[in-house]
Motif scaffolding. Structure first.
Motif: not given
Length: 260
Positions: A54-55, A57-58, A61-62, A125, A129, A134
């Motif tokens: 998840a991190e 992917n974050f 996307n950032v 994004t 989050a 998140a």
């Protein structure tokens, strides 16, 4: 397996072998505890793996959002660099009465000053989050802190751009409204910096013939102190906007290097 252990317990009880039964019971408890610990460890490992994904992917996307921001900032930098150049040219003519611009050149240099730019913040994004909580599970707190600062500074660019917009509306447009706009042709918008295609507008204006035979006194307008004051004020605000853009661009480049 459970049936097997039950059978052993029953056999030890029937044989009245209490000491061995006790040792067996302790052993069974130890095995159960070890099984629970292994299960918990596997569960923790799975959770950590999910959080890591998840991190990652974050931040991926950032990075995409920052790429979009970079494109915008490069456009803003071009916009205000060109604006300052046009203001410089006009101020040179204002302060030198021995040179004449010509009506066509006057139109081409004043027309871009009607345009302003609207800042865009690609923060979907990050905000998504942040809202979902998140960030609590993310490991790279220092990078999150820098991203938070980057997005928190966006009002600086909004304020700077808004200052230019208000100055155009309150100062420049009233000055130009004193002058008939019969100087506008298909070429008037050649120096305009805009994200959209504005040439159709100038083509349309050029098709509407002006039969009034009015010669705009652009030279007289250029010599007025109010025009000089406007050009200097606009230039100051444009330099201010450019400084904010460059500072934000530097932050963005630093963030991209860390993310990449």
């Amino acid at each position: 397996m459970i049936k097997f252990f039950r059978h052993i317990r029953q056999r030890l009880i029937k044989e009245n072998r209490f000491s061995k039964y006790l040792l067996y019971a302790i052993g069974e408890i130890v095995l159960v505890v070890i099984g629970i610990l292994i299960a918990l460890q596997i569960n923790n490992w799975n959770e950590e793996r999910k959080e890591k994904i998840a991190e990652e992917n974050f931040f991926e996307n950032v990075l995409i959002d920052l790429e979009k921001d970079q494109t915008k900032l490069e456009y803003y930098q071009k916009f205000y660099t060109k604006r300052i150049a046009y203001l410089d040219t006009l101020l040179t003519y204002v302060r030198n009465p021995n040179i004449k611009m010509g009506i066509e050149k006057f139109g081409m240099y004043v027309e871009p000053l009607f345009y302003a730019s609207d800042p865009t913040n690609n923060n979907t994004t990050f905000e998504s989050a942040k809202t979902s909580g998140a960030f609590n599970t993310f490991k790279d707190k220092e990078l999150l802190k820098q991203l938070s600062q980057y997005y928190a500074d966006f009002p600086l660019i909004e304020k700077s751009f808004s200052s230019v917009q208000r100055f155009i509306e309150n100062q420049f447009e009233p000055i130009m409204y004193t002058l008939p706009e019969s100087y506008m042709t298909q070429e008037t918008g050649n120096l305009v910096i805009s994200e959209g295609d504005v040439q159709d507008f100038y083509n349309k204006i050029a098709t509407i013939k002006d039969f009034r035979n009015i010669t705009p006194d652009y030279d007289g307008l250029l010599r007025t102190p109010i025009m000089e004051n406007y050009l200097i004020g606009d230039m100051g605000r444009s330099f201010g906007a450019l400084a904010v853009i460059k500072a934000r661009y530097g932050m963005l480049r630093n963030l991209k290097l860390k993310l990449e």
